[in-house]
Design a protein around this motif. Structure first.
Motif, PDB file in Angstrom:
ATOM      1  N   GLN A 171      16.029  -5.531 -12.165  1.00 31.34           N
ATOM      2  CA  GLN A 171      15.714  -4.099 -12.251  1.00 31.34           C
ATOM      3  C   GLN A 171      16.836  -3.274 -11.619  1.00 31.34           C
ATOM      4  N   SER A 172      16.879  -1.983 -11.969  1.00 30.12           N
ATOM      5  CA  SER A 172      17.841  -1.084 -11.322  1.00 30.12           C
ATOM      6  C   SER A 172      17.476  -0.940  -9.845  1.00 30.12           C
ATOM      7  N   ASP A 173      18.463  -0.580  -9.016  1.00 30.50           N
ATOM      8  CA  ASP A 173      18.217  -0.451  -7.576  1.00 30.50           C
ATOM      9  C   ASP A 173      17.042   0.454  -7.267  1.00 30.50           C
ATOM     10  N   ASP A 174      17.051   1.670  -7.815  1.00 27.28           N
ATOM     11  CA  ASP A 174      16.006   2.640  -7.495  1.00 27.28           C
ATOM     12  C   ASP A 174      14.621   2.119  -7.848  1.00 27.28           C
ATOM     13  N   HIS A 175      14.488   1.570  -9.048  1.00 28.74           N
ATOM     14  CA  HIS A 175      13.193   1.055  -9.488  1.00 28.74           C
ATOM     15  C   HIS A 175      12.772  -0.134  -8.618  1.00 28.74           C
ATOM     16  N   ALA A 176      13.692  -1.048  -8.403  1.00 32.94           N
ATOM     17  CA  ALA A 176      13.377  -2.253  -7.621  1.00 32.94           C
ATOM     18  C   ALA A 176      12.947  -1.904  -6.202  1.00 32.94           C
ATOM     19  N   ILE A 177      13.675  -1.007  -5.561  1.00 31.93           N
ATOM     20  CA  ILE A 177      13.352  -0.644  -4.181  1.00 31.93           C
ATOM     21  C   ILE A 177      11.956  -0.024  -4.110  1.00 31.93           C
ATOM     22  N   GLY A 178      11.632   0.835  -5.065  1.00 32.73           N
ATOM     23  CA  GLY A 178      10.287   1.418  -5.113  1.00 32.73           C
ATOM     24  C   GLY A 178       9.208   0.373  -5.316  1.00 32.73           C
ATOM     25  N   GLU A 179       9.472  -0.586  -6.197  1.00 29.94           N
ATOM     26  CA  GLU A 179       8.493  -1.638  -6.462  1.00 29.94           C
ATOM     27  C   GLU A 179       8.324  -2.580  -5.271  1.00 29.94           C
ATOM     28  N   ILE A 180       9.402  -2.873  -4.583  1.00 30.98           N
ATOM     29  CA  ILE A 180       9.317  -3.719  -3.380  1.00 30.98           C
ATOM     30  C   ILE A 180       8.462  -3.005  -2.335  1.00 30.98           C
ATOM     31  N   ALA A 181       8.731  -1.723  -2.120  1.00 30.02           N
ATOM     32  CA  ALA A 181       7.945  -0.945  -1.151  1.00 30.02           C
ATOM     33  C   ALA A 181       6.474  -0.914  -1.566  1.00 30.02           C
ATOM     34  N   ASN A 182       6.210  -0.678  -2.854  1.00 31.17           N
ATOM     35  CA  ASN A 182       4.820  -0.652  -3.333  1.00 31.17           C
ATOM     36  C   ASN A 182       4.122  -1.981  -3.097  1.00 31.17           C
ATOM     37  N   HIS A 183       4.826  -3.082  -3.347  1.00 27.35           N
ATOM     38  CA  HIS A 183       4.239  -4.403  -3.126  1.00 27.35           C
ATOM     39  C   HIS A 183       3.874  -4.595  -1.650  1.00 27.35           C
ATOM     40  N   ILE A 184       4.775  -4.220  -0.776  1.00 26.56           N
ATOM     41  CA  ILE A 184       4.524  -4.371   0.664  1.00 26.56           C
ATOM     42  C   ILE A 184       3.329  -3.508   1.077  1.00 26.56           C
ATOM     43  N   ILE A 185       3.256  -2.289   0.564  1.00 26.68           N
ATOM     44  CA  ILE A 185       2.131  -1.404   0.890  1.00 26.68           C
ATOM     45  C   ILE A 185       0.811  -1.999   0.393  1.00 26.68           C
ATOM     46  N   LYS A 186       0.813  -2.519  -0.825  1.00 27.70           N
ATOM     47  CA  LYS A 186      -0.420  -3.037  -1.428  1.00 27.70           C
ATOM     48  C   LYS A 186      -0.906  -4.338  -0.801  1.00 27.70           C
ATOM     49  N   PHE A 187       0.023  -5.243  -0.524  1.00 25.56           N
ATOM     50  CA  PHE A 187      -0.380  -6.612  -0.214  1.00 25.56           C
ATOM     51  C   PHE A 187      -0.148  -7.067   1.230  1.00 25.56           C
ATOM     52  N   TRP A 188       0.594  -6.312   2.002  1.00 24.95           N
ATOM     53  CA  TRP A 188       0.834  -6.722   3.382  1.00 24.95           C
ATOM     54  C   TRP A 188      -0.141  -6.020   4.309  1.00 24.95           C
ATOM     55  N   ASP A 189      -0.612  -6.761   5.277  1.00 22.20           N
ATOM     56  CA  ASP A 189      -1.465  -6.218   6.327  1.00 22.20           C
ATOM     57  C   ASP A 189      -0.699  -5.126   7.086  1.00 22.20           C
ATOM     58  N   PRO A 190      -1.390  -4.077   7.546  1.00 27.76           N
ATOM     59  CA  PRO A 190      -0.701  -3.010   8.291  1.00 27.76           C
ATOM     60  C   PRO A 190       0.118  -3.523   9.478  1.00 27.76           C
ATOM     61  N   ARG A 191      -0.341  -4.578  10.132  1.00 29.75           N
ATOM     62  CA  ARG A 191       0.420  -5.136  11.266  1.00 29.75           C
ATOM     63  C   ARG A 191       1.725  -5.754  10.789  1.00 29.75           C
ATOM     64  N   MET A 192       1.697  -6.378   9.624  1.00 26.34           N
ATOM     65  CA  MET A 192       2.927  -6.950   9.053  1.00 26.34           C
ATOM     66  C   MET A 192       3.905  -5.834   8.706  1.00 26.34           C
ATOM     67  N   ARG A 193       3.390  -4.757   8.117  1.00 29.58           N
ATOM     68  CA  ARG A 193       4.258  -3.622   7.775  1.00 29.58           C
ATOM     69  C   ARG A 193       4.858  -3.012   9.028  1.00 29.58           C
ATOM     70  N   ALA A 194       4.058  -2.883  10.073  1.00 29.21           N
ATOM     71  CA  ALA A 194       4.569  -2.324  11.331  1.00 29.21           C
ATOM     72  C   ALA A 194       5.653  -3.222  11.919  1.00 29.21           C
ATOM     73  N   LYS A 195       5.455  -4.536  11.851  1.00 32.01           N
ATOM     74  CA  LYS A 195       6.446  -5.476  12.399  1.00 32.01           C
ATOM     75  C   LYS A 195       7.765  -5.421  11.638  1.00 32.01           C
ATOM     76  N   ILE A 196       7.695  -5.388  10.294  1.00 32.74           N
ATOM     77  CA  ILE A 196       8.943  -5.374   9.521  1.00 32.74           C
ATOM     78  C   ILE A 196       9.644  -4.032   9.688  1.00 32.74           C
TER      79      ILE A 196
END
Length: 82
Positions: free
Chosen positions: A26-51
């Motif tokens: 994917q293009s950088d812009d699209h990929a970065i947005g999708e990676i962020a969306n995946h982390i928001i959807k599937f990672w526990d808030p504590r995991m997001r805070a740690k990363i």
């Protein structure tokens, strides 16, 4: 930092980089947005805070796209004491 914290951080780095690898075509812009969306959807808030904290300390080992995605994550809101 204890060995246990380092191991947890490295696991999160590995996971974020794996997600970024999935979006390599994917293009950088699209990929970065999708990676962020995946982390928001599937990672526990504590995991997001740690990363997010890990990136705040340099983010060593994260791919550029993974690091950019983490930088786009919404900042955690402090919990109010009620």
């Amino acid at each position: 930092m204890s060995h246990d914290h380092q191991a947890q951080d490295q696991k999160l780095v590995y996971m974020a980089n794996q997600i970024a690898t999935f979006f390599n075509s994917q293009s950088d812009d699209h990929a970065i947005g999708e990676i962020a969306n995946h982390i928001i959807k599937f990672w526990d808030p504590r995991m997001r805070a740690k990363i997010t904290a890990y990136v705040g300390h340099g983010g060593a080992g994260l791919s550029p796209r993974a690091q950019s995605a983490v930088e786009r994550l919404p900042q955690p809101q402090p919990q109010s004491a009620e």
